[in-house]
Design a protein around this motif. Sequence first.
Motif, PDB file in Angstrom:
ATOM      1  N   LEU A 234       0.661  -1.172   0.107  1.00 38.55           N
ATOM      2  CA  LEU A 234       0.091   0.359   0.202  1.00 38.55           C
ATOM      3  C   LEU A 234       1.238   1.372   0.309  1.00 38.55           C
ATOM      4  CD1 LEU A 234      -2.351   1.158  -0.082  1.00 38.55           C
ATOM      5  CD2 LEU A 234      -2.743   1.331   2.392  1.00 38.55           C
ATOM      6  N   MET A 235       2.070   1.193   0.971  1.00 39.09           N
ATOM      7  CA  MET A 235       2.598   2.343   0.790  1.00 39.09           C
ATOM      8  C   MET A 235       3.619   3.197  -0.112  1.00 39.09           C
ATOM      9  SD  MET A 235       2.304   3.988   3.732  1.00 39.09           S
ATOM     10  CE  MET A 235       3.486   5.567   3.772  1.00 39.09           C
ATOM     11  N   VAL A 236       3.737   1.473  -1.111  1.00 36.13           N
ATOM     12  CA  VAL A 236       4.616   1.264  -1.743  1.00 36.13           C
ATOM     13  C   VAL A 236       3.965   2.465  -3.428  1.00 36.13           C
ATOM     14  CG1 VAL A 236       5.492   0.306  -4.133  1.00 36.13           C
ATOM     15  CG2 VAL A 236       6.245   0.280  -1.963  1.00 36.13           C
ATOM     16  N   LEU A 237       2.399   1.746  -3.511  1.00 39.61           N
ATOM     17  CA  LEU A 237       1.391   2.537  -4.021  1.00 39.61           C
ATOM     18  C   LEU A 237       1.644   3.189  -4.382  1.00 39.61           C
ATOM     19  CD1 LEU A 237      -0.934  -0.392  -4.803  1.00 39.61           C
ATOM     20  CD2 LEU A 237       0.466  -0.345  -6.207  1.00 39.61           C
ATOM     21  N   LEU A 238       1.191   4.689  -2.901  1.00 37.46           N
ATOM     22  CA  LEU A 238       0.778   5.060  -3.092  1.00 37.46           C
ATOM     23  C   LEU A 238       2.293   6.338  -3.494  1.00 37.46           C
ATOM     24  CD1 LEU A 238      -0.994   7.538  -0.998  1.00 37.46           C
ATOM     25  CD2 LEU A 238       0.379   7.052   0.526  1.00 37.46           C
ATOM     26  N   ILE A 239       3.393   6.208  -3.159  1.00 38.77           N
ATOM     27  CA  ILE A 239       4.362   6.844  -3.457  1.00 38.77           C
ATOM     28  C   ILE A 239       4.256   6.288  -4.811  1.00 38.77           C
ATOM     29  CG2 ILE A 239       7.186   6.725  -3.382  1.00 38.77           C
ATOM     30  CD1 ILE A 239       6.821   5.993   0.003  1.00 38.77           C
ATOM     31  N   LEU A 240       4.309   6.003  -5.325  1.00 38.87           N
ATOM     32  CA  LEU A 240       4.013   6.101  -7.112  1.00 38.87           C
ATOM     33  C   LEU A 240       3.526   6.577  -7.354  1.00 38.87           C
ATOM     34  CD1 LEU A 240       6.089   4.031  -9.828  1.00 38.87           C
ATOM     35  CD2 LEU A 240       4.115   2.300  -8.982  1.00 38.87           C
ATOM     36  N   GLN A 241       2.034   6.607  -7.218  1.00 41.33           N
ATOM     37  CA  GLN A 241       0.699   7.262  -7.416  1.00 41.33           C
ATOM     38  C   GLN A 241       1.737   9.036  -7.887  1.00 41.33           C
ATOM     39  OE1 GLN A 241      -3.210   6.363  -6.030  1.00 41.33           O
ATOM     40  NE2 GLN A 241      -3.584   7.477  -7.046  1.00 41.33           N
ATOM     41  N   ILE A 242       2.307   9.091  -6.129  1.00 43.06           N
ATOM     42  CA  ILE A 242       3.140  10.433  -6.003  1.00 43.06           C
ATOM     43  C   ILE A 242       3.847  11.210  -6.942  1.00 43.06           C
ATOM     44  CG2 ILE A 242       4.201  11.955  -4.220  1.00 43.06           C
ATOM     45  CD1 ILE A 242       2.132  10.981  -2.199  1.00 43.06           C
ATOM     46  N   VAL A 243       4.562   9.775  -7.102  1.00 45.42           N
ATOM     47  CA  VAL A 243       5.943  10.360  -8.209  1.00 45.42           C
ATOM     48  C   VAL A 243       5.348  10.799  -9.749  1.00 45.42           C
ATOM     49  CG1 VAL A 243       7.424   8.954  -8.896  1.00 45.42           C
ATOM     50  CG2 VAL A 243       7.358   9.411  -6.748  1.00 45.42           C
ATOM     51  N   ILE A 244       3.926  10.092 -10.337  1.00 49.31           N
ATOM     52  CA  ILE A 244       3.373  10.000 -10.908  1.00 49.31           C
ATOM     53  C   ILE A 244       2.648  11.339 -11.734  1.00 49.31           C
ATOM     54  CG2 ILE A 244       1.401   8.970 -12.790  1.00 49.31           C
ATOM     55  CD1 ILE A 244       2.395   6.382 -11.677  1.00 49.31           C
ATOM     56  N   LEU A 245       1.751  11.898 -10.024  1.00 46.66           N
ATOM     57  CA  LEU A 245       1.532  13.196 -10.570  1.00 46.66           C
ATOM     58  C   LEU A 245       2.133  14.249 -10.276  1.00 46.66           C
ATOM     59  CD1 LEU A 245      -1.605  11.875  -7.285  1.00 46.66           C
ATOM     60  CD2 LEU A 245      -1.839  13.024 -10.281  1.00 46.66           C
ATOM     61  N   ILE A 246       3.753  13.734  -9.610  1.00 50.45           N
ATOM     62  CA  ILE A 246       4.674  15.258  -9.590  1.00 50.45           C
ATOM     63  C   ILE A 246       5.401  14.759 -11.073  1.00 50.45           C
ATOM     64  CG2 ILE A 246       7.180  15.572  -9.254  1.00 50.45           C
ATOM     65  CD1 ILE A 246       6.152  14.377  -5.783  1.00 50.45           C
ATOM     66  N   THR A 247       5.148  14.406 -12.033  1.00 47.04           N
ATOM     67  CA  THR A 247       5.332  13.541 -12.553  1.00 47.04           C
ATOM     68  C   THR A 247       4.318  14.680 -14.110  1.00 47.04           C
ATOM     69  OG1 THR A 247       6.900  12.204 -12.362  1.00 47.04           O
ATOM     70  CG2 THR A 247       6.638  12.323 -14.747  1.00 47.04           C
ATOM     71  N   PHE A 248       3.632  14.453 -14.119  1.00 44.79           N
ATOM     72  CA  PHE A 248       2.544  13.999 -14.534  1.00 44.79           C
ATOM     73  C   PHE A 248       2.618  16.294 -15.058  1.00 44.79           C
ATOM     74  CE2 PHE A 248      -2.176  15.714 -15.888  1.00 44.79           C
ATOM     75  CZ  PHE A 248      -2.236  15.358 -16.945  1.00 44.79           C
ATOM     76  N   GLU A 249       2.418  16.998 -13.629  1.00 47.38           N
ATOM     77  CA  GLU A 249       2.312  18.308 -13.144  1.00 47.38           C
ATOM     78  C   GLU A 249       3.331  19.043 -13.760  1.00 47.38           C
ATOM     79  OE1 GLU A 249       0.055  20.862 -12.658  1.00 47.38           O
ATOM     80  OE2 GLU A 249      -1.230  19.143 -12.281  1.00 47.38           O
ATOM     81  N   SER A 250       5.084  18.345 -13.895  1.00 51.13           N
ATOM     82  CA  SER A 250       6.021  18.989 -14.309  1.00 51.13           C
ATOM     83  C   SER A 250       5.921  19.125 -15.423  1.00 51.13           C
ATOM     84  CB  SER A 250       7.437  18.097 -14.166  1.00 51.13           C
ATOM     85  OG  SER A 250       7.496  17.928 -12.528  1.00 51.13           O
ATOM     86  N   TYR A 251       5.122  18.015 -16.452  1.00 51.77           N
ATOM     87  CA  TYR A 251       5.306  17.716 -17.730  1.00 51.77           C
ATOM     88  C   TYR A 251       4.400  18.555 -18.061  1.00 51.77           C
ATOM     89  CZ  TYR A 251       3.699  16.572 -22.486  1.00 51.77           C
ATOM     90  OH  TYR A 251       3.110  15.852 -23.876  1.00 51.77           O
ATOM     91  N   GLN A 252       2.963  18.903 -17.347  1.00 48.65           N
ATOM     92  CA  GLN A 252       2.218  20.119 -18.013  1.00 48.65           C
ATOM     93  C   GLN A 252       2.953  21.319 -18.163  1.00 48.65           C
ATOM     94  OE1 GLN A 252      -0.042  18.813 -19.260  1.00 48.65           O
ATOM     95  NE2 GLN A 252      -1.893  19.256 -18.972  1.00 48.65           N
ATOM     96  N   SER A 253       3.417  21.633 -16.843  1.00 51.11           N
ATOM     97  CA  SER A 253       4.142  22.796 -17.103  1.00 51.11           C
ATOM     98  C   SER A 253       4.647  23.109 -17.452  1.00 51.11           C
ATOM     99  CB  SER A 253       4.477  23.285 -15.374  1.00 51.11           C
ATOM    100  OG  SER A 253       5.142  24.037 -14.898  1.00 51.11           O
ATOM    101  N   TRP A 254       6.288  21.840 -18.521  1.00 48.01           N
ATOM    102  CA  TRP A 254       7.086  21.764 -19.125  1.00 48.01           C
ATOM    103  C   TRP A 254       6.003  22.735 -20.536  1.00 48.01           C
ATOM    104  CZ3 TRP A 254       6.895  19.165 -23.819  1.00 48.01           C
ATOM    105  CH2 TRP A 254       8.019  19.174 -24.580  1.00 48.01           C
ATOM    106  N   ARG A 255       5.115  21.907 -20.512  1.00 52.85           N
ATOM    107  CA  ARG A 255       4.204  22.372 -22.269  1.00 52.85           C
ATOM    108  C   ARG A 255       3.201  23.819 -22.136  1.00 52.85           C
ATOM    109  NH1 ARG A 255      -1.805  19.647 -22.882  1.00 52.85           N
ATOM    110  NH2 ARG A 255      -1.715  20.240 -24.845  1.00 52.85           N
ATOM    111  N   MET A 256       2.903  23.786 -20.994  1.00 56.23           N
ATOM    112  CA  MET A 256       2.586  25.437 -21.200  1.00 56.23           C
ATOM    113  C   MET A 256       3.222  26.478 -21.375  1.00 56.23           C
ATOM    114  SD  MET A 256      -0.058  27.485 -20.013  1.00 56.23           S
ATOM    115  CE  MET A 256      -0.911  26.908 -18.453  1.00 56.23           C
TER     116      MET A 256
END
Length: 190
Positions: free
Chosen positions: A14-36
């Motif tokens: 459960l903790m690994v999945l939670l950390i993985l989801q946080i990393v994915i969200l940060i990566t997605f936000e970084s991609y959106q920011s870079w794209r803008m």
Amino acid sequence: MMINKYRNQGFILLMVLLILQIVILITFESYQSWRMIFKTNQHLLVRLTAKQEARHLLFKLSKRIPFLIMHCQVTKMSSHQLETKSVAWWQQHACPEQGKLLNSFLIIELLKEDDCAQFSNDRKYTAVFYRISLFGLMANLYQGRILLQQIYLRPKKRTMACQEIPHKIRFGLQSERELFNRSYLGSIAL
């Protein structure tokens, strides 16, 4: 004892999945920011290139002021009035010019004559101030607009005597500015 072992593994999963989801969200936000940022920089680059083209076009046209006076002269108006003119007005009253990035329309206005202006030591000429305004429509997917003005001073044979103290002045380009209305700015499609 077995149940505790599986409970610990479930908690770890459960903790690994939670950390993985946080990393994915940060990566997605970084991609959106870079794209803008990329789209904004691309838009600014196109706008700066169009402004450079407009300046170059105005420089070339400044050599043809007598021709422009005959064909493209309008009565003097305020900058605010020019900013609010529609594309249809520019197409009807201005001289068209075609560029690589801009479909441009050009007008010239007589601002004033200065009988007391003096070019070097020659007193045979009057200084005539003209304002050239270039309205450009960007021919790309941003659909931006640009309105650039330059004021030129040209010599003209003197017809009246100076009634004030003469002052020295140089001819050619005197000033430049870019005018725009918020509606003229192109939108950034993300």
